[in-house]
Design a protein around this motif. Structure first.
Motif, PDB file in Angstrom:
ATOM      1  N   ARG A 139       0.823  -1.213   0.000  1.00  9.37           N
ATOM      2  CA  ARG A 139       0.000   0.000   0.000  1.00  9.37           C
ATOM      3  C   ARG A 139       0.860   1.268   0.000  1.00  9.37           C
ATOM      4  O   ARG A 139       0.528   2.265   0.640  1.00  9.37           O
ATOM      5  N   ILE A 223     -10.125   3.927  -8.863  1.00 11.10           N
ATOM      6  CA  ILE A 223      -9.042   3.815  -7.876  1.00 11.10           C
ATOM      7  C   ILE A 223      -8.264   5.119  -7.798  1.00 11.10           C
ATOM      8  O   ILE A 223      -7.876   5.565  -6.716  1.00 11.10           O
ATOM      9  N   ALA A 227      -9.264   5.316  -3.860  1.00  8.15           N
ATOM     10  CA  ALA A 227      -8.811   3.927  -3.767  1.00  8.15           C
ATOM     11  C   ALA A 227      -9.489   3.176  -2.621  1.00  8.15           C
ATOM     12  O   ALA A 227      -9.830   1.993  -2.760  1.00  8.15           O
ATOM     13  N   GLU A 228      -9.704   3.847  -1.492  1.00  5.80           N
ATOM     14  CA  GLU A 228     -10.288   3.166  -0.343  1.00  5.80           C
ATOM     15  C   GLU A 228     -11.716   2.710  -0.617  1.00  5.80           C
ATOM     16  O   GLU A 228     -12.119   1.612  -0.239  1.00  5.80           O
ATOM     17  N   ARG A 231     -11.580  -0.309  -2.764  1.00  9.51           N
ATOM     18  CA  ARG A 231     -11.135  -1.463  -1.967  1.00  9.51           C
ATOM     19  C   ARG A 231     -12.287  -2.022  -1.125  1.00  9.51           C
ATOM     20  O   ARG A 231     -12.442  -3.238  -1.003  1.00  9.51           O
ATOM     21  N   TYR A 235     -12.680  -4.891  -4.749  1.00 11.30           N
ATOM     22  CA  TYR A 235     -11.713  -4.983  -5.834  1.00 11.30           C
ATOM     23  C   TYR A 235     -10.291  -5.043  -5.279  1.00 11.30           C
ATOM     24  O   TYR A 235     -10.001  -4.474  -4.219  1.00 11.30           O
ATOM     25  N   SER A 236      -9.416  -5.730  -6.008  1.00 10.27           N
ATOM     26  CA  SER A 236      -8.008  -5.790  -5.626  1.00 10.27           C
ATOM     27  C   SER A 236      -7.299  -4.546  -6.166  1.00 10.27           C
ATOM     28  O   SER A 236      -6.872  -4.510  -7.325  1.00 10.27           O
ATOM     29  N   VAL A 237      -7.213  -3.526  -5.341  1.00 10.85           N
ATOM     30  CA  VAL A 237      -6.600  -2.264  -5.767  1.00 10.85           C
ATOM     31  C   VAL A 237      -5.144  -2.471  -6.178  1.00 10.85           C
ATOM     32  O   VAL A 237      -4.691  -1.961  -7.203  1.00 10.85           O
TER      33      VAL A 237
END
Length: 369
Positions: A139, A223, A227-228, A231, A235-237
């Motif tokens: 991250r 994203i 992005a959060e 997530r 979804y797989s950020v």
């Protein structure tokens, strides 16, 4: 009537017109030097395209794009260098000058042209996939990721500069002969070399455009914006960020291969921080949220540098810096925002039919009053 700037059909028509104009250049340019120079602009366009895809649509500001470009360029230079070596003389001259008596193991695969070109593209792409996976799964994002790419770029620059016996050091690699494919020699000043760059640029742009308009592209842009929230939706950020970052590196590595084919030279300067920053400037001035805008930005900036840089010398950097500041301050989305605003004004202008309809509605409302 909506803004044509956001109309997909109009966008593809603009791409068709743009590439038709770029593809017609060899028909009107007979000077081989100018044709070679215009082909190098195509390489810069690919680099700006890769930055736009990664930064503008993926929200990943990469100041280390020179890694993929430089590794691809060195891979192609190694391939072209080994094409000139023979079984009786398999070691390049610069290695002999540095007291090497055998060919290093990582140079051996480049004795095959097919394997060499494949490695020139695959190695930097694999590095981007590996580096992106490590960073994004941890991250690491935003300015922290930007700093990491800058640090990694500096590390590669130092390694290639210091390992003179294996990379040519500050002198770089200068293959004595043009690239040969299937027994055919590609003259870097010929229309053939231009067409190779053109096809590469066109293919990269079409793939990138299709990608941004796909469901994958929509998730990637989501994203970029939050992005959060993406997530939390499951979804797989990290996966999406790694893929867009890797594809961007793939395009840059192809650009590196084309660069060496055109100039027959590569040095650590291709991994210099200033060059990677230039890529970001091209995309920012042209419009990082517009693939075609980023490419045009690269053409305009590098064209101006070629024809004004010699006249202005170091003053050119001040002019470029001032222009960049003005664009960032007043046009955050680059020159492409001017096109968007212009088309927006045209689409919002009332037509005669709409005026007549409005008058008729006014009369009808007045009658009911």
């Amino acid at each position: 009537m909506g803004n044509l700037y956001h109309n997909k059909t109009a966008q593809w028509i603009a791409y068709a017109v743009f590439f038709a104009a770029v593809g017609a250049v060899p028909l009107f340019v007979s000077d081989s030097f100018v044709l070679n120079q215009l082909a190098t602009y195509g390489v810069y366009g690919m680099l700006a395209l890769s930055i736009s895809l990664c930064w503008g649509f993926g929200g990943i500001l990469n100041l280390g794009q020179g890694i993929a470009f430089g590794l691809g360029a060195y891979g192609m230079a190694m391939t072209m260098q080994m094409q000139t070596q023979t079984e009786s003389n398999p070691i390049p001259p610069f290695m002999l000058n540095n007291s090497l008596d055998h060919l290093p193991w990582f140079w051996a695969p480049f004795q095959s042209t097919v394997a060499g070109i494949f490695l020139a593209i695959a190695v930097p792409t694999f590095f981007c996939a590996l580096f992106g996976t490590i960073m994004f799964r941890a991250r690491v994002s935003g300015v922290f990721f930007t700093i990491m790419t800058l640090a990694m770029l500096s590390a590669f620059y130092t390694i290639i500069l210091d390992q003179q016996a294996y990379t040519g050091g500050a002198n770089g690699l200068s293959p004595p002969s043009p690239l040969q494919i299937g027994g055919y020699e590609i003259d870097p000043y010929s229309p053939m070399a231009y067409w190779i760059v053109f096809v590469s640029l066109c293919g990269a742009a079409v793939v990138a455009k299709l990608l941004t308009q796909s469901s994958f592209g929509l998730v990637t842009q989501a994203i970029r914006d939050d992005a959060e929230r993406v997530r939390f939706l499951g979804y797989s950020v990290a996966g999406y960020e790694t893929v867009i970052y890797t594809i961007s590196g793939l395009i840059a590595s192809i650009a590196g291969c084309c660069w060496v084919m055109l100039v027959q030279y590569v040095s650590p300067q291709q991994l210099d921080v200033g060059f990677s920053l230039s890529m970001v400037i091209w995309a920012a001035i042209g419009g990082r949220n517009s693939l075609i805008g980023a490419m045009i930005g690269a053409f305009v900036i590098q064209g101006a540098q070629s024809y004004l840089g010699d006249a202005l010398l170091s003053t050119w950097l001040l002019v470029l810096g001032g222009f960049f500041i003005v664009v960032v301050r007043f046009l955050p989305n680059g020159l492409a925002s001017l096109v968007e605003a212009g088309l927006g004004l045209l689409s919002s202008r009332p037509t005669p039919s709409s005026n007549n309809a409005g008058e008729a509605m006014g009369v009808e409302e007045g009658a009911y009053r």
